[in-house]
Write a protein that holds these residues in place. Structure first.
Motif, PDB file in Angstrom:
ATOM      1  N   UNK A  12       0.999  -1.124  -0.193  1.00 44.27           N
ATOM      2  CA  UNK A  12      -0.074  -0.027   0.223  1.00 44.27           C
ATOM      3  C   UNK A  12       0.833   1.452  -0.152  1.00 44.27           C
ATOM      4  N   UNK A  13       1.762   1.151   0.870  1.00 43.98           N
ATOM      5  CA  UNK A  13       2.881   2.227   0.916  1.00 43.98           C
ATOM      6  C   UNK A  13       3.437   2.465  -0.409  1.00 43.98           C
ATOM      7  N   UNK A  14       3.826   1.669  -0.982  1.00 46.08           N
ATOM      8  CA  UNK A  14       4.558   1.734  -2.455  1.00 46.08           C
ATOM      9  C   UNK A  14       3.854   2.311  -3.362  1.00 46.08           C
ATOM     10  N   UNK A  15       2.754   1.809  -3.540  1.00 47.92           N
ATOM     11  CA  UNK A  15       1.503   2.325  -4.282  1.00 47.92           C
ATOM     12  C   UNK A  15       1.505   4.023  -4.278  1.00 47.92           C
ATOM     13  N   UNK A  16       1.088   4.060  -3.150  1.00 50.03           N
ATOM     14  CA  UNK A  16       0.948   5.503  -2.985  1.00 50.03           C
ATOM     15  C   UNK A  16       2.009   6.516  -3.161  1.00 50.03           C
ATOM     16  N   UNK A  17       3.279   6.006  -2.572  1.00 51.81           N
ATOM     17  CA  UNK A  17       4.588   6.883  -3.146  1.00 51.81           C
ATOM     18  C   UNK A  17       4.772   6.853  -4.521  1.00 51.81           C
TER      19      UNK A  17
END
Length: 483
Positions: free
Chosen positions: A225-230
């Motif tokens: 989730x964090x990587x997608x948002x980044x």
């Protein structure tokens, strides 16, 4: 996935559609700055491995190793990764062959039709890469790279080709080692393949105590989730975007073209009978493998993965001529792997087999340094940092675990830490340096036709954000698993 991304970022997405030059957010400006620096200063991947070799040579001299001993380590280790080199070359070649077949071209085109804007396309690639990496890291490289090319053919997206290519690499840089192709977890779960030096310390550690721990699953989803948002917010917009055309990449080169026989002898090259007969032999092989070893052990083998994709490519192309044309186009994607991986084999030998005046190697000195300063509270973070450092120098998941395991597991045992979580500390941390090390990038770069410097600005941005999060979660979850 696309709908969720669109809903969560509707305001930003509207800028993409309505504004010719939308303002760049903080992450986009940061990634853009790093990318500009990398495009100017980051060396070619081959120069990178040469410089690393020289640095390790100097380090060996510093610990008192003799010049001839270092040269012997360099030469003896140079060909040690040849089987792995061939495997990695085939990952790129077979993936390209499968993707260039008419059925896969249509399937990937459907995947490429999901996102509606350039930043959404980058986020979609990140999701596909990390989701597929849970099943197999090689699959994430190939599928991610080919999805990027398919998306680039949709010119109306105005997608940044560099950011999308970097997103295709996230499976290797964030989540693969937490999934089913984790070399260390599979090694620890198999009594027959476990070296005595490791089994005497930990014994067999089942997958339920490593990748299937709820803490490990949560870590995987947090990273995803964090990587997608980044990557969504770091994706360039407006005039900052560089498309595949801007990068000089022809994304239509793998499109299948119809051919026809021109002479009677061509029948063998164009008949579907021969591919079907060969594929039937492969089906018999896989049936035996499933029956004897089970599905998980079968699909986790890189040889089986490559064999499956080679046979699948042969079947999907329907005839030998089309298959061979695709192979001819695919071989250049493996050039970087073939020429550079032997140097990494030499580096690994110089780190682990060349000893200094005190009879210890560089890897031995590093392990003792980090283990000596760890305690029950700092063990997850200290060992995580150690794993990342060594992972930058020896980018090989399974091979590096054999080097590290005796030190890491013994320290975990002495400190009464959870043995399975110690394996996951290694897994999560050793993936981090992949984000800036060209070693694992090479098959992907061959597919997307870019250089490491083109994508490393985006992956470095990801590293800056994910590294502290990973270290914190490794420490936090260790507290829930204390023995």
């Amino acid at each position: 996935m696309s709908k969720h991304v669109a809903a969560a970022t509707a305001g930003t997405a509207s800028l993409d559609a309505d504004d010719e030059t939308p303002s760049q957010g903080g992450l986009a400006r940061l990634a853009y700055a790093f990318t500009q620096w990398a495009e100017k200063w980051f060396p070619d991947a081959f120069i990178f491995v040469i410089l690393t070799t020289l640095v390790v040579t100097v380090a060996d001299l510093a610990i008192g190793a003799g010049p001839l001993e270092i040269a012997e380590g360099f030469g003896s280790g140079f060909w040690s990764l040849i089987p792995f080199t061939m495997q990695m070359a085939m990952v790129a070649i077979t993936g390209y062959v499968v993707a260039s077949s008419p059925p896969c071209t249509r399937l990937i085109a459907k995947l490429a039709s999901v996102p509606g804007t350039g930043p959404q396309a980058v986020a979609w690639v990140a999701f596909v890469s990390m989701a597929s990496s849970y099943l197999n890291w090689a699959l994430s490289l190939v599928l991610g790279g080919l999805l990027v090319r398919a998306l680039a053919r949709r010119g109306e997206l105005h997608m940044d080709y560099r950011a999308a290519s970097a997103a295709a690499y996230l499976g290797l840089g964030s989540t693969w080692a937490l999934g089913l192709s984790s070399s260390s977890a599979m090694l620890q779960a198999n009594a027959l393949s476990l070296p005595k030096s490791i089994s005497e310390i930990s014994g067999v550690i089942p997958l339920s105590e490593t990748i299937f721990l709820w803490q490990s699953v949560v870590l995987y989803f947090v990273l995803m989730i964090m990587s997608i948002l980044v990557f969504y917010f770091a994706s360039p917009r407006g005039h900052h975007v560089k498309t595949a055309e801007d990068m000089g990449v022809d994304v239509r080169s793998e499109m299948a073209t119809e051919q026809a026989p021109s002479r009677p002898g061509d029948w063998f090259e164009f008949t579907p009978v021969l591919p079907i007969l060969i594929v039937l032999l492969a089906v018999g092989y896989f049936w035996g493998q499933f029956s004897e070893k089970g599905l998980l052990a079968t699909v986790s083998s890189l040889n089986n993965y490559n064999f499956f994709f080679l046979m699948l490519g042969l079947l999907l192309h329907r005839n030998i001529r089309s298959f061979l044309v695709a192979v001819t186009k695919a071989v250049p994607t493996a050039a970087g792997v073939i020429i550079q991986f032997p140097f990494y084999g030499a580096i690994a030998a110089m780190l682990t087999h060349v000893v200094g005046s005190d009879g210890a190697s560089i890897s031995h000195h590093l392990s003792h340094l980090f283990v000596s300063i760890a305690n029950g509270d700092t063990f997850p973070v200290i060992i995580g940092i150690y794993s990342s450092v060594l992972g930058f120098l020896v980018p090989s998941g399974g091979g590096k675990w054999i080097i590290e395991a005796p030190y890491v597991l013994q320290a975990a045992k002495d400190m009464h830490a959870h043995m399975g979580w110690a394996v996951q500390i290694y897994n999560a941390a050793e993936a981090l340096p992949n984000l800036i090390n060209p070693f694992w990038m090479l098959p992907l770069l061959g597919i997307v036709k870019l250089q490491a410097r083109d994508i490393v600005g985006f992956t470095f941005t990801q590293l800056l954000i994910s590294a502290p999060v990973v270290m914190f979660l490794l420490w936090l979850f260790a507290e829930t698993l204390a023995t």
